[in-house]
Design a protein around this motif. Sequence first.
Motif, PDB file in Angstrom:
ATOM      1  N   UNK A 242       0.831  -1.209   0.000  1.00 47.94           N
ATOM      2  CA  UNK A 242       0.000   0.000   0.000  1.00 47.94           C
ATOM      3  C   UNK A 242       0.860   1.252   0.000  1.00 47.94           C
ATOM      4  N   UNK A 243       1.940   1.208   0.766  1.00 48.81           N
ATOM      5  CA  UNK A 243       2.832   2.364   0.795  1.00 48.81           C
ATOM      6  C   UNK A 243       3.589   2.457  -0.521  1.00 48.81           C
ATOM      7  N   UNK A 244       3.947   1.293  -1.031  1.00 46.55           N
ATOM      8  CA  UNK A 244       4.639   1.264  -2.311  1.00 46.55           C
ATOM      9  C   UNK A 244       3.834   1.996  -3.371  1.00 46.55           C
ATOM     10  N   UNK A 245       2.558   1.787  -3.346  1.00 46.61           N
ATOM     11  CA  UNK A 245       1.712   2.453  -4.337  1.00 46.61           C
ATOM     12  C   UNK A 245       1.842   3.963  -4.216  1.00 46.61           C
ATOM     13  N   UNK A 246       1.841   4.442  -2.981  1.00 52.69           N
ATOM     14  CA  UNK A 246       1.947   5.896  -2.789  1.00 52.69           C
ATOM     15  C   UNK A 246       3.261   6.415  -3.347  1.00 52.69           C
ATOM     16  N   UNK A 247       4.346   5.722  -3.033  1.00 54.67           N
ATOM     17  CA  UNK A 247       5.658   6.188  -3.478  1.00 54.67           C
ATOM     18  C   UNK A 247       5.753   6.121  -5.004  1.00 54.67           C
ATOM     19  N   UNK A 248       5.264   5.036  -5.573  1.00 51.35           N
ATOM     20  CA  UNK A 248       5.334   4.922  -7.031  1.00 51.35           C
ATOM     21  C   UNK A 248       4.541   6.027  -7.693  1.00 51.35           C
ATOM     22  N   UNK A 249       3.384   6.322  -7.137  1.00 52.72           N
ATOM     23  CA  UNK A 249       2.578   7.431  -7.691  1.00 52.72           C
ATOM     24  C   UNK A 249       3.335   8.744  -7.584  1.00 52.72           C
ATOM     25  N   UNK A 250       3.937   8.943  -6.422  1.00 52.22           N
ATOM     26  CA  UNK A 250       4.697  10.181  -6.210  1.00 52.22           C
ATOM     27  C   UNK A 250       5.794  10.304  -7.250  1.00 52.22           C
ATOM     28  N   UNK A 251       6.527   9.186  -7.458  1.00 55.93           N
ATOM     29  CA  UNK A 251       7.623   9.236  -8.421  1.00 55.93           C
ATOM     30  C   UNK A 251       7.109   9.539  -9.821  1.00 55.93           C
ATOM     31  N   UNK A 252       5.984   8.916 -10.176  1.00 56.48           N
ATOM     32  CA  UNK A 252       5.419   9.201 -11.506  1.00 56.48           C
ATOM     33  C   UNK A 252       5.056  10.673 -11.628  1.00 56.48           C
ATOM     34  N   UNK A 253       4.420  11.208 -10.596  1.00 57.16           N
ATOM     35  CA  UNK A 253       4.005  12.613 -10.634  1.00 57.16           C
ATOM     36  C   UNK A 253       5.200  13.538 -10.784  1.00 57.16           C
ATOM     37  N   UNK A 254       6.227  13.251  -9.980  1.00 51.93           N
ATOM     38  CA  UNK A 254       7.399  14.122 -10.015  1.00 51.93           C
ATOM     39  C   UNK A 254       8.047  14.104 -11.385  1.00 51.93           C
ATOM     40  N   UNK A 255       8.066  12.939 -11.961  1.00 51.47           N
ATOM     41  CA  UNK A 255       8.712  12.831 -13.258  1.00 51.47           C
ATOM     42  C   UNK A 255       7.952  13.660 -14.285  1.00 51.47           C
ATOM     43  N   UNK A 256       6.649  13.569 -14.175  1.00 49.80           N
ATOM     44  CA  UNK A 256       5.842  14.346 -15.116  1.00 49.80           C
ATOM     45  C   UNK A 256       6.057  15.834 -14.878  1.00 49.80           C
ATOM     46  N   UNK A 257       6.062  16.229 -13.627  1.00 50.46           N
ATOM     47  CA  UNK A 257       6.137  17.650 -13.291  1.00 50.46           C
ATOM     48  C   UNK A 257       7.494  18.237 -13.616  1.00 50.46           C
ATOM     49  N   UNK A 258       8.544  17.496 -13.299  1.00 50.74           N
ATOM     50  CA  UNK A 258       9.885  18.077 -13.402  1.00 50.74           C
ATOM     51  C   UNK A 258      10.667  17.555 -14.596  1.00 50.74           C
ATOM     52  N   UNK A 259      10.038  16.742 -15.394  1.00 53.91           N
ATOM     53  CA  UNK A 259      10.705  16.175 -16.561  1.00 53.91           C
ATOM     54  C   UNK A 259      12.020  15.499 -16.159  1.00 53.91           C
ATOM     55  N   UNK A 260      11.909  14.576 -15.216  1.00 47.40           N
ATOM     56  CA  UNK A 260      13.109  13.900 -14.721  1.00 47.40           C
ATOM     57  C   UNK A 260      13.402  12.656 -15.541  1.00 47.40           C
ATOM     58  N   UNK A 261      14.638  12.260 -15.494  1.00 46.03           N
ATOM     59  CA  UNK A 261      15.042  10.999 -16.083  1.00 46.03           C
ATOM     60  C   UNK A 261      15.247  10.013 -14.936  1.00 46.03           C
ATOM     61  N   UNK A 262      14.686   8.807 -15.044  1.00 52.94           N
ATOM     62  CA  UNK A 262      14.866   7.815 -13.995  1.00 52.94           C
ATOM     63  C   UNK A 262      15.703   6.657 -14.486  1.00 52.94           C
ATOM     64  N   UNK A 263      16.621   6.233 -13.629  1.00 54.24           N
ATOM     65  CA  UNK A 263      17.248   4.939 -13.837  1.00 54.24           C
ATOM     66  C   UNK A 263      16.905   4.148 -12.584  1.00 54.24           C
ATOM     67  N   UNK A 264      16.083   3.103 -12.744  1.00 52.82           N
ATOM     68  CA  UNK A 264      15.482   2.480 -11.581  1.00 52.82           C
ATOM     69  C   UNK A 264      15.791   0.994 -11.511  1.00 52.82           C
ATOM     70  N   UNK A 265      16.193   0.583 -10.306  1.00 54.15           N
ATOM     71  CA  UNK A 265      16.473  -0.832 -10.071  1.00 54.15           C
ATOM     72  C   UNK A 265      15.319  -1.435  -9.299  1.00 54.15           C
ATOM     73  N   UNK A 266      14.896  -2.633  -9.687  1.00 59.13           N
ATOM     74  CA  UNK A 266      13.909  -3.319  -8.871  1.00 59.13           C
ATOM     75  C   UNK A 266      13.963  -4.800  -9.206  1.00 59.13           C
ATOM     76  N   UNK A 267      13.557  -5.624  -8.266  1.00 58.68           N
ATOM     77  CA  UNK A 267      13.457  -7.025  -8.654  1.00 58.68           C
ATOM     78  C   UNK A 267      11.999  -7.406  -8.855  1.00 58.68           C
ATOM     79  N   UNK A 268      11.130  -6.443  -8.638  1.00 57.92           N
ATOM     80  CA  UNK A 268       9.703  -6.702  -8.826  1.00 57.92           C
ATOM     81  C   UNK A 268       9.316  -6.276 -10.236  1.00 57.92           C
ATOM     82  N   UNK A 269       9.043  -7.251 -11.075  1.00 56.64           N
ATOM     83  CA  UNK A 269       8.753  -6.910 -12.469  1.00 56.64           C
ATOM     84  C   UNK A 269       7.478  -6.100 -12.589  1.00 56.64           C
ATOM     85  N   UNK A 270       6.565  -6.312 -11.629  1.00 54.46           N
ATOM     86  CA  UNK A 270       5.347  -5.515 -11.641  1.00 54.46           C
ATOM     87  C   UNK A 270       5.675  -4.039 -11.515  1.00 54.46           C
ATOM     88  N   UNK A 271       6.531  -3.714 -10.569  1.00 58.22           N
ATOM     89  CA  UNK A 271       6.914  -2.320 -10.349  1.00 58.22           C
ATOM     90  C   UNK A 271       7.621  -1.768 -11.573  1.00 58.22           C
TER      91      UNK A 271
END
Lengths: 353, 507, 289, 254, 303
Positions: free
Chosen positions: D174-203
Amino acid sequence: MSQDNAPAPYARRSRFAPRWPRKLLGTLLTIAVTLLGLLFVTFMIGRVIPIDPVLAVIGERATQAQYDAVFLELGLDKPLLQQFLIYVNDVLHGDFGRSIRTGQLVSEDIKRVFPATLELATLGTLIGVFIGVPLGVLAAVYRDSWIDQLARLVGLVGYSMPIFWMGLVGLLVFYGILGWVEGPGRLGVFYQGIVPERTGLLLVDALIAGDWTVFKDAFSHIVLPASLLGYFSLAYISRMTRSFMLEQLSAEYITTARVKGLSEWDVVWRHAFRNIRIQLVTVIALAYANLLEGSVLTEIIFAWPGIGQYITTSLLANDMNSVLGGTVVIGSIFVGLNIFSDLLYRFFDPRAK
Amino acid sequence: ETPPNMLVIANRIDDIKTFDPAESFEFAGADVSRNVYEKLVNFDPLDLDAGFQPELAESWEVSEDGTTITFTMAEGHVFASGNPVTAQDAAFSLQRAVKLDKTPSFILTQFGFTPDNAEETIKAVDDKTLVITLDQKYAVSFVLNCLAATIGGIVDMATVMENETDGDMGSAWLRTNTAGSGPYKVVDWKPDESVLMDLNPNYGGDKPAMERVIVQHIQESATQRLQLERGDIDIARNLSPEDIASVKETDGLKVVDELKGRLMYWSANQKKDMLSDPKVLEALKWSVDYQGMADSFLNGQYTVHQAFLPLTFLGALTEKPFTYDMDKARAALAESDHPDCGPIVISVRDAQDRIDIAQSLQNTWGQLGCDVTLTVGTGAQTLDRYRAREHDIYLGAWGPDYPDPNTNAGTFAVNPDNSDESGNTGYLAWRNAWDIPEMTQEALAAVVENDTDTRAGMYIDLQKTHQQVSPFGIMFQQIEQHAMQDSVENFISGGATTAASYWVVTK
Amino acid sequence: MTDTMTNLLDIENLRVRFPTRQGHFDAVRGISFSLRRERLGIVGESGSGKSMTGRAILKLIRKPGQITADRMQMGGTNLLTASERQMRQIRGRHASMIMQDPKFSLNPVMSVGQQITEALLAHEKISRRDAKTRAIEMLDAVAIRGPDRVMDLYPHEVSGGMGQRIMIAMMLIPDPEILIADEPTSALDVSVQLQVLEILDKLVTDRGMGLIFISHDLNLVSNFCDRILIMYAGRVVEVCQAGRLHEAQHPYTRGLLNSVPDLEHPRPRLDVLKRDPAWAEAPSVSALT
Amino acid sequence: MTAIDLNDLSVWFGLGAERVDAVKSATFSVATGESFGLVGESGSGKSTVLRAIAGLIDSWSGDMSVAGEPLGRSRKRDFYKQVQMVFQDPYASLHPRHTVDRVLGEVLKLHGFSDINSRIDRLLDDVGLGKGFRFRYPHQLSGGQRQRVAIARALAPEPRILLLDEPTSALDVSVQAEILNLLSDLRAKRRLTYLMVSHDLGVIGHMCDRIAVMQHGRIVELLDVAQMRTLNAAHPYTQHLLDSSVRAIRQDRP
Amino acid sequence: MTQTSLRAWLLTDAPQSRRQATAAAWYSGWLKLRGNTLAMLGLIVLVVVILAALCAPLLATQSPFAQDLGARLLAPGEQGHVFGTDSLGRDIWSRLVYGARISLYIVALVAVVAPLLGLIIGTVAGYAGGVLDVVLMRFTDIFLAFPRLILALAFVAALGAGIENAVLAISLTAWPPYARIARAETLTIRNSDFIHAIKLQGAGPIRIIMRHVWPLCISSLVIRVTLDMAGIILTAAGLGFLGLGAQPPSPEWGAMVSEGRKYILDYWWVATIPGLAIFTISLAFNLLGDGLRDVLDPKEAGK
Ligand SMILES: Nc1ncnc2c1ncn2[C@@H]1O[C@H](COP(=O)(O)OP(=O)(O)OP(=O)(O)O)[C@@H](O)[C@H]1O
Ligand SMILES: Nc1ncnc2c1ncn2[C@@H]1O[C@H](COP(=O)(O)OP(=O)(O)OP(=O)(O)O)[C@@H](O)[C@H]1O
Ligand SMILES: [Mg+2]
Ligand SMILES: [Mg+2]
Ligand code: NI
């Protein structure tokens, strides 16, 4: 906390030699460097102290000519560095020089006084370990119960007492009033020279000779100072044991052991205690080293002719050869114990390989 | 309980460096030496006041001009090795002491012996005759008193030379071994721990009652007392006044007092302006609580004494002109050039009785208005400063080196050259920068006076002046209080003149 | 099989309470459930009291914590009144628990073999030799290759997946009727995770064991278990059959389901759980059967 | 334009016999504004790549450039205005004795901002924490809140590129969802580039446009998110990875 | 502000200002400490001793230096001397309260110098690593291998007896364990993510060591230091016992014990009362240190 007692990280290995000789080489190099540094610092202190080493030799009444002769004899006219190198060279040949104070070779002196300290410190440490460790374990197992508080109090009392004061009171009570133990010194006067000296450790020598009366007398002499020192190290050992055990007892594998249905005894001793053995060895080694060096006051009060008293008296008499020799010996033992516990660590902890 | 033929003594013996009479110069060493080595002349422990008596020398003759003394050796003295004592041994021993030139050698060399001339000036004519040639005439008592000092101990030449290494005349070997003709021989010495002596089987005198003597090093007074009370030792030699007081109350124990030669004094460095003011010195001498200290923390262990010769010495002055009198002290200070009294630092070594005395001085001088501070240092430290003439006030003790008045007169009242360069550190007068040409002459004159009464009178006069004008505030003479089991008899530690004698002890 | 219907475990109104400086804190607040020879899943967010429930069953709550319940019955034994001695007989023998993280749950200075045989020796009169043979068989059963070799290894020398399987072997060797698995796979890689689940699955089907499977991974639990308890703030908010999880009613369950990103069904935004204080206050749903 | 360009990057730890080659000649580039995912099993070197880019590791070879600038051994402060990193464990990435205020204040001061007070408030707003959180210590924050602070810290110098090392793996779904949403929003707002590591393919599937799959320190495959969804992978390891994350767990389910 | 609201203000989880955050952090530590009875006992004793030291002139019944050779070695209670008199007839009670100043002074000075030295050396070694680490740690080992009392004695002998020098000597011998602790702590901290994070802001090593590493090392040092307090007083007393500590007539407790030991068999109180004072204060420090361990240990605080 265990960090302060963690074995010293030893010098980085060179890149060329194969693995274990490199390790050995590194260890040896470390010992050498540390000892050399130790020698240097001691030597410098001996030279920097504003007391005239010559005076220590010739005393109050000597004439200027006698003074000058001794000055030359001690090689004090040479540059400091040269004096140091000469000293190191001598030490490497096992020659610590002659003690000004006792007039004997320092190496002979040390051979005489060190076993006395060794005997006392060993017995003290044994007492400290055999009471301190179970006490610490108990305190951890019954954390915050009255047992813990009692153990803490007993431990802290040992940690806080002025050892010289307790020594005098102990002597008064157990020797003077109750007469349970023998008084100062290592051996009653009538027993002196009965058993042949082999190790210098009276208890051991008496055992080898199979002479029980001597053994009993020697034991009766040592038991009080050793108990005092033991109490002192008990404090440290039990506090450390407790904190190590607490750390282990809160570990998840302890629950695992309980899940298996093991008895409390097995959980505590087979599982938790097994894991602190190595840390404990380091602590005990440190406590042991501290007793070897730190029992000066006890030695004075109990007229125990040990190395602590020897070095201190020599220092006060500005007998720097003895001080240097004694310090090198104690320093080496310290380094040795450090390395020993380090090796033990590598040997026993499967993770360290 | 200790066995009846064994004497166990607790004492502080960590000052022993060597047993070699040519080098030994410490109290505990002297105790051993006296029981191991015989001398040409010696003191009878049971009658110390009689002065020196024949021992190895059965008689002696002084030449007309007073510069040659011829000794005739006595019969029946045999070294522990079995060798008989001969004049050659005596000559060898004394030459050896001169040649080795260790610290105590001045006791002999003051008669003009040098390493170069020793073989001529000290000579064995035959097995029985020893001839000594002095550089000038001296009082015979002076010479013989010096020969009765530790350095006069006669060693077994053959045994010693067998153990010579690198031409050291056996001095390495003699550090830890003994080769004498006295009642005892040292069997074992563990520094800081114990000295063990057994009978010398060849001893010529009566067989001592104590066949074995053990001296244990026990630092603490309380510890010694506990051992005594429990019967583990026969004699305790370093008890504090309080412990003595309690031993006196204890059944089965007794206390024997003996006056020793050690003086407790303070001295003022004459390089310091204020301290060289005679009126200031007078004020300081008046404001010392002599009797108060002697009755309290020094109780029984020191007696008030204010002259540089200890009681029982020839010519000792018994007068004690100074008392604790603050009025006189204030008056004297007011007359001086320093009526406000400046800061004074007392140098004292780390021994409890001295620190106590220093604190008392600090207290009473403080009442004069002086700002007194103490610096405590190790023995070597304070001594170093003293010899470098850097102290203000030095609180010290002085024991005679040999049983003749010159020993103290020659240091308290003699200063041949007060310059810094001369480095005459052997003279206490020099250490305090006290320049006294006349007094030096007077003191030296007493040395050659052969009439004993005249000589004594000269010393008394000297002390009277010294008492008044010197920068030395001599306060106390030591009394040694030995606590022992009731059964112990005849333990004599040697009084002011010599060391302990175990061979007369019985119990 | 007839006895699949008998209850191995009945818990009523279980509470786990910790005293703290600001009064006391209830980690588990009156939950009731029973276990048969089945796979019972417990899910919920971190701190919802899943592990505490598991531990409470074996009375393994650490000191200041207290367990209260109206009833705790395991087979013929009343756990509430059982002495510590009796509990030791029960633990391992009748009910066992697999800990969350093999890295911390195995004793680092004892060899794998020692740790496994120890569980056996504690409960059966059996020679060391036989115990060793049994242990090797057990390791083999949990699909560890070269079990003889593994017996002499130390925990740091085995991988996480192996460690987890060793844990399982260790807990199964006395042949318990109930196994509590506390997040047995969350520390593992996806591929290893599968292996472990397969083993557990086989045990339930072959040996007829009762399994309590604790996890925070809803998808996993719904795929693996028969029945699911959903916990929130120390209470059970919903009980459902695994197959019907997607029909769950409680907003909390729904929220959890919707907040998981799904590779196959992408959404531009993830739903975020809006917690309602009422959830924590509502009485616990009983999962007794 | 490329935000990050890696060419033949190798990273190793230790010397001689103890040497571990954590990353072996990795080559990929991330376009500006893109969100790039890095997946692979544990220990495959994903974090190491990020840490090498951030300049936390010295022992590397090959070429790296960020926003066209080649990177040398040491990084200037300017570099950190470009690139920031968010760590895996929110419990370990905040100084336990510093308040949120101090954490953010120090970063802003280091980068020479003057209007620190207002900036802190704004940053906290941006990551969805109110002013009320400003003076709290980490132990007074939940995991999700801590991760937000860590993100705020990373955003403070106004970087263009964020390196995200498993930013949600320690958190609840549930918290993960909040953080992922936040990251998506920030990227849209600030035009950021992400390089992201995860082992969860869903994420990864949710957040990223393209992914690189790593195994044993090597990049074994690059693919885009569409290929991933259709389980269309060339390399067997990728295939296995995709398989296991969607496969049913019980085969015997009726 | 009423009492309850002050408490609430302090207990808040959401402080509104820097001041409140700090105050709340201290308050929660205080609460934790207050929960530990023994630690509180230690604290109370210490506060009493500190107050006694501050108010020494009020509490002392006479000058600590006033000698009265006629009234020496009086038993406690005799002639109005609460704890009796010593061998020079000085009032032991008055010396004791004045002595508290000296003992506390020693402790305070050592407690500042030694840990600071250890902290600097340890953190620099730990953070820098490499050659500097090896050199510094060898250096530490040398000092650690030194017999401690001997080293202190040597320093005192070199510098001259006196309380400042004793303190300096003790500090110079006491730092190596602190350096070890600080280094070990630094090693665990230096690879943590929050240090990486601040590095990623371009912070330099000095800043990182001083502002980020130190605050975390300090807590374990503080714990260790309070536990060592007893040792410090006792070492100082030991130096005093050997005549190298505080100079007479200063009423330093160790020196008082040492002076009184001559009389222990008949006038036990002369040595015992200052001995008990040393014991009490070190016990207090130990108890407090033990309690502080619980309060300060970040590992515990994290849970
Ligand atoms: N010793 C304790 N004292 C006080 N509270 C505790 C203690 N141990 C656990 N708790 C609390 O009990 C609650 C339940 O913990 P539990 O471990 O059961 O959670 P969980 O559901 O297993 O979470 P996770 O998924 O993180 O493992 C938590 O809020 C925890 O903070
Ligand atoms: N400081 C280091 N010293 C030595 N080896 C290291 C170090 N850091 C990482 N490694 C090794 O480098 C390899 C890659 O590690 P890395 O942390 O990059 O893996 P990862 O893909 O991020 O794994 P995870 O998913 O578990 O975080 C591993 O084998 C690891 O053991
Ligand atoms: Mg859990
Ligand atoms: Mg990683
Ligand atoms: Ni520790």
